[in-house]
Design a protein around this motif. Structure first.
Motif, PDB file in Angstrom:
ATOM      1  N   ILE A   1       6.729   1.152 -19.778  1.00 41.49           N
ATOM      2  CA  ILE A   1       5.469   1.349 -19.067  1.00 41.49           C
ATOM      3  C   ILE A   1       5.744   1.278 -17.573  1.00 41.49           C
ATOM      4  O   ILE A   1       6.183   0.241 -17.068  1.00 41.49           O
ATOM      5  CB  ILE A   1       4.434   0.277 -19.462  1.00 41.49           C
ATOM      6  CG1 ILE A   1       4.254   0.258 -20.981  1.00 41.49           C
ATOM      7  CG2 ILE A   1       3.104   0.538 -18.776  1.00 41.49           C
ATOM      8  CD1 ILE A   1       3.446  -0.912 -21.464  1.00 41.49           C
ATOM      9  N   ASN A   2       5.525   2.381 -16.871  1.00 41.57           N
ATOM     10  CA  ASN A   2       5.838   2.416 -15.454  1.00 41.57           C
ATOM     11  C   ASN A   2       4.593   2.601 -14.609  1.00 41.57           C
ATOM     12  O   ASN A   2       3.601   3.169 -15.051  1.00 41.57           O
ATOM     13  CB  ASN A   2       6.843   3.527 -15.150  1.00 41.57           C
ATOM     14  CG  ASN A   2       6.264   4.891 -15.444  1.00 41.57           C
ATOM     15  OD1 ASN A   2       5.559   5.087 -16.433  1.00 41.57           O
ATOM     16  ND2 ASN A   2       6.565   5.858 -14.583  1.00 41.57           N
ATOM     17  N   ALA A   3       4.663   2.109 -13.387  1.00 40.52           N
ATOM     18  CA  ALA A   3       3.570   2.281 -12.426  1.00 40.52           C
ATOM     19  C   ALA A   3       4.160   2.318 -11.030  1.00 40.52           C
ATOM     20  O   ALA A   3       5.130   1.607 -10.736  1.00 40.52           O
ATOM     21  CB  ALA A   3       2.565   1.139 -12.551  1.00 40.52           C
ATOM     22  N   ARG A   4       3.588   3.149 -10.177  1.00 44.33           N
ATOM     23  CA  ARG A   4       4.080   3.276  -8.808  1.00 44.33           C
ATOM     24  C   ARG A   4       3.045   2.751  -7.823  1.00 44.33           C
ATOM     25  O   ARG A   4       1.851   2.895  -8.036  1.00 44.33           O
ATOM     26  CB  ARG A   4       4.421   4.737  -8.490  1.00 44.33           C
ATOM     27  CG  ARG A   4       5.579   5.270  -9.313  1.00 44.33           C
ATOM     28  CD  ARG A   4       6.026   6.651  -8.867  1.00 44.33           C
ATOM     29  NE  ARG A   4       7.152   7.134  -9.661  1.00 44.33           N
ATOM     30  CZ  ARG A   4       7.838   8.225  -9.405  1.00 44.33           C
ATOM     31  NH1 ARG A   4       7.522   8.974  -8.358  1.00 44.33           N
ATOM     32  NH2 ARG A   4       8.849   8.591 -10.172  1.00 44.33           N
ATOM     33  N   LEU A   5       3.559   2.152  -6.743  1.00 49.21           N
ATOM     34  CA  LEU A   5       2.684   1.630  -5.708  1.00 49.21           C
ATOM     35  C   LEU A   5       3.455   1.555  -4.396  1.00 49.21           C
ATOM     36  O   LEU A   5       4.687   1.682  -4.376  1.00 49.21           O
ATOM     37  CB  LEU A   5       2.160   0.243  -6.083  1.00 49.21           C
ATOM     38  CG  LEU A   5       3.171  -0.916  -6.105  1.00 49.21           C
ATOM     39  CD1 LEU A   5       2.442  -2.229  -5.858  1.00 49.21           C
ATOM     40  CD2 LEU A   5       3.913  -0.974  -7.417  1.00 49.21           C
ATOM     41  N   SER A   6       2.717   1.363  -3.305  1.00 46.70           N
ATOM     42  CA  SER A   6       3.327   1.190  -1.978  1.00 46.70           C
ATOM     43  C   SER A   6       3.111  -0.244  -1.525  1.00 46.70           C
ATOM     44  O   SER A   6       2.027  -0.812  -1.702  1.00 46.70           O
ATOM     45  CB  SER A   6       2.697   2.160  -0.967  1.00 46.70           C
ATOM     46  OG  SER A   6       2.969   3.501  -1.324  1.00 46.70           O
ATOM     47  N   TYR A   7       4.163  -0.829  -0.946  1.00 44.27           N
ATOM     48  CA  TYR A   7       4.076  -2.198  -0.447  1.00 44.27           C
ATOM     49  C   TYR A   7       4.885  -2.316   0.830  1.00 44.27           C
ATOM     50  O   TYR A   7       6.095  -2.069   0.835  1.00 44.27           O
ATOM     51  CB  TYR A   7       4.581  -3.189  -1.492  1.00 44.27           C
ATOM     52  CG  TYR A   7       4.502  -4.638  -1.059  1.00 44.27           C
ATOM     53  CD1 TYR A   7       3.274  -5.293  -0.999  1.00 44.27           C
ATOM     54  CD2 TYR A   7       5.657  -5.332  -0.691  1.00 44.27           C
ATOM     55  CE1 TYR A   7       3.192  -6.614  -0.594  1.00 44.27           C
ATOM     56  CE2 TYR A   7       5.589  -6.656  -0.283  1.00 44.27           C
ATOM     57  CZ  TYR A   7       4.350  -7.287  -0.236  1.00 44.27           C
ATOM     58  OH  TYR A   7       4.264  -8.598   0.172  1.00 44.27           O
ATOM     59  N   GLN A   8       4.208  -2.642   1.912  1.00 45.34           N
ATOM     60  CA  GLN A   8       4.840  -2.807   3.218  1.00 45.34           C
ATOM     61  C   GLN A   8       5.694  -1.598   3.586  1.00 45.34           C
ATOM     62  O   GLN A   8       6.823  -1.726   4.060  1.00 45.34           O
ATOM     63  CB  GLN A   8       5.677  -4.092   3.255  1.00 45.34           C
ATOM     64  CG  GLN A   8       4.848  -5.357   3.125  1.00 45.34           C
ATOM     65  CD  GLN A   8       5.667  -6.624   3.301  1.00 45.34           C
ATOM     66  OE1 GLN A   8       6.888  -6.591   3.406  1.00 45.34           O
ATOM     67  NE2 GLN A   8       4.992  -7.767   3.365  1.00 45.34           N
ATOM     68  N   GLY A   9       5.149  -0.418   3.352  1.00 43.39           N
ATOM     69  CA  GLY A   9       5.818   0.813   3.722  1.00 43.39           C
ATOM     70  C   GLY A   9       6.895   1.277   2.755  1.00 43.39           C
ATOM     71  O   GLY A   9       7.532   2.311   2.987  1.00 43.39           O
ATOM     72  N   LYS A  10       7.094   0.546   1.665  1.00 49.08           N
ATOM     73  CA  LYS A  10       8.097   0.902   0.669  1.00 49.08           C
ATOM     74  C   LYS A  10       7.415   1.450  -0.583  1.00 49.08           C
ATOM     75  O   LYS A  10       6.347   0.984  -0.980  1.00 49.08           O
ATOM     76  CB  LYS A  10       8.942  -0.317   0.282  1.00 49.08           C
ATOM     77  CG  LYS A  10       9.662  -0.983   1.454  1.00 49.08           C
ATOM     78  CD  LYS A  10      10.804  -0.132   1.975  1.00 49.08           C
ATOM     79  CE  LYS A  10      11.590  -0.871   3.054  1.00 49.08           C
ATOM     80  NZ  LYS A  10      12.720  -0.069   3.568  1.00 49.08           N
ATOM     81  N   LYS A  11       8.041   2.447  -1.197  1.00 51.35           N
ATOM     82  CA  LYS A  11       7.542   2.986  -2.456  1.00 51.35           C
ATOM     83  C   LYS A  11       8.259   2.298  -3.613  1.00 51.35           C
ATOM     84  O   LYS A  11       9.486   2.313  -3.687  1.00 51.35           O
ATOM     85  CB  LYS A  11       7.767   4.500  -2.513  1.00 51.35           C
ATOM     86  CG  LYS A  11       6.947   5.278  -1.493  1.00 51.35           C
ATOM     87  CD  LYS A  11       7.173   6.773  -1.638  1.00 51.35           C
ATOM     88  CE  LYS A  11       6.332   7.552  -0.633  1.00 51.35           C
ATOM     89  NZ  LYS A  11       6.554   9.025  -0.776  1.00 51.35           N
ATOM     90  N   LEU A  12       7.465   1.711  -4.504  1.00 50.71           N
ATOM     91  CA  LEU A  12       8.020   0.959  -5.615  1.00 50.71           C
ATOM     92  C   LEU A  12       7.595   1.562  -6.952  1.00 50.71           C
ATOM     93  O   LEU A  12       6.486   2.087  -7.077  1.00 50.71           O
ATOM     94  CB  LEU A  12       7.551  -0.504  -5.572  1.00 50.71           C
ATOM     95  CG  LEU A  12       7.747  -1.284  -4.268  1.00 50.71           C
ATOM     96  CD1 LEU A  12       7.155  -2.680  -4.410  1.00 50.71           C
ATOM     97  CD2 LEU A  12       9.234  -1.366  -3.914  1.00 50.71           C
ATOM     98  N   GLU A  13       8.483   1.485  -7.919  1.00 49.81           N
ATOM     99  CA  GLU A  13       8.144   1.790  -9.302  1.00 49.81           C
ATOM    100  C   GLU A  13       8.502   0.575 -10.142  1.00 49.81           C
ATOM    101  O   GLU A  13       9.652   0.139 -10.165  1.00 49.81           O
ATOM    102  CB  GLU A  13       8.895   3.012  -9.825  1.00 49.81           C
ATOM    103  CG  GLU A  13       8.514   3.338 -11.275  1.00 49.81           C
ATOM    104  CD  GLU A  13       9.200   4.598 -11.794  1.00 49.81           C
ATOM    105  OE1 GLU A  13       8.601   5.300 -12.624  1.00 49.81           O
ATOM    106  OE2 GLU A  13      10.346   4.872 -11.360  1.00 49.81           O
ATOM    107  N   ILE A  14       7.489   0.022 -10.815  1.00 50.17           N
ATOM    108  CA  ILE A  14       7.690  -1.161 -11.646  1.00 50.17           C
ATOM    109  C   ILE A  14       7.661  -0.729 -13.100  1.00 50.17           C
ATOM    110  O   ILE A  14       6.766  -0.007 -13.530  1.00 50.17           O
ATOM    111  CB  ILE A  14       6.603  -2.219 -11.371  1.00 50.17           C
ATOM    112  CG1 ILE A  14       6.567  -2.561  -9.876  1.00 50.17           C
ATOM    113  CG2 ILE A  14       6.865  -3.476 -12.186  1.00 50.17           C
ATOM    114  CD1 ILE A  14       5.476  -3.532  -9.504  1.00 50.17           C
TER     115      ILE A  14
END
Length: 262
Positions: A212-225
């Motif tokens: 199960i994946n989800a993408r988000l932005s945090y402090q200018g970084k693109k993350l996929e969890i």
């Protein structure tokens, strides 16, 4: 990015279609009904354009299944996000009451629907497709997920319906993998980070099966969890579905930047 959701009753081949279109085996495919439970996302690229494809669990109308309500909620959330719906039916078994019930629900929302009559890998079954016109859709496609038949037409038609989007570049994407034993709180952590019920959480061990994946932005970084199935000693694994779930979780370690062990 535009999104397309795959909807249908159990065992019509939704996850096989998802894997076929993405070119990856992200969703587990097994003969047992109800294998897929959460929403599974990935990006599909076709003719220089792209869209998000969402796999969902099988529809459980009026069944006494412990996670049926949670699966239904995941389906409803996916429908809210979708720009287009792939409604998948089984061309071999024919039109079933569950198909008609799903159709009634889809009629309540004002979104475009493509009807995909799956498992038409032999011309003998093509005449079965005519009864599905009863559902009232003009966009009907004969496909075979196993043979890869008919999806060029589906994708061509999809690009005419969904908003245009160019493929994303993942060069700066940081992938975080969540690992741990069953019921250690992996899905709860994912939901807490996203502030939504992205993954089904239940007291029963082994609720999560797919990646199960989800993408988000945090402090200018693109993350996929990426949330994974619970991992335990191989000697304790008896169910084939759990075996494949654990294998995929372990294989993801080399494809991510950071692993979080819960």
């Amino acid at each position: 990015m535009p999104s397309v959701v795959i909807i249908g009753r159990k065992n019509v081949g939704k996850s096989t279609i998802f894997n076929r279109l993405t070119g990856m085996k992200l969703s587990i495919v097994y003969k047992e009904p109800g294998v897929t439970r959460d929403r599974v996302y990935t990006e599909v690229q076709w003719c220089g354009q792209s869209f998000d494809l969402i796999d969902t669990g099988g529809f459980f109308p009026d069944e006494d299944f412990p996670l049926a309500r949670s699966i239904q909620e995941q389906i409803e959330k996916a429908l809210q996000e979708a720009d287009l719906i792939y409604f998948v039916v089984d061309g071999r078994t024919g039109l079933k009451p569950a198909d008609q019930e799903i159709n009634e629900e889809l009629r309540k929302i004002s979104k475009r629907v493509f009807l995909l009559v799956n498992k038409i890998d032999d011309r003998r079954f093509e005449h079965h497709a005519t009864e599905f016109y009863k559902l009232g859709y003009d966009d009907l496609f004969l496909v075979s997920a196993e043979a890869g038949k008919g999806f060029g037409d589906v994708l061509d038609a999809t690009l005419k319906v969904v908003p245009v989007s160019r493929p994303t570049k993942d060069l700066a994407l940081i992938r975080l993998l969540i690992l741990g034993r069953p019921n250690s709180g992996k899905s709860t952590l994912l939901n807490a980070i996203l502030k939504e019920e992205r993954a089904i959480v239940d007291a029963q061990p082994g609720t999560t099966r797919d990646l199960i994946n989800a993408r988000l932005s945090y402090q200018g970084k693109k993350l996929e969890i990426i949330d994974t199935a619970g991992i335990r000693k191989r000697a304790r694994i008896k169910n084939p579905i759990e075996f494949y779930s654990v294998l995929r979780a372990i294989n993801m370690i080399d494809r991510t930047n950071i692993t979080i062990l819960i």
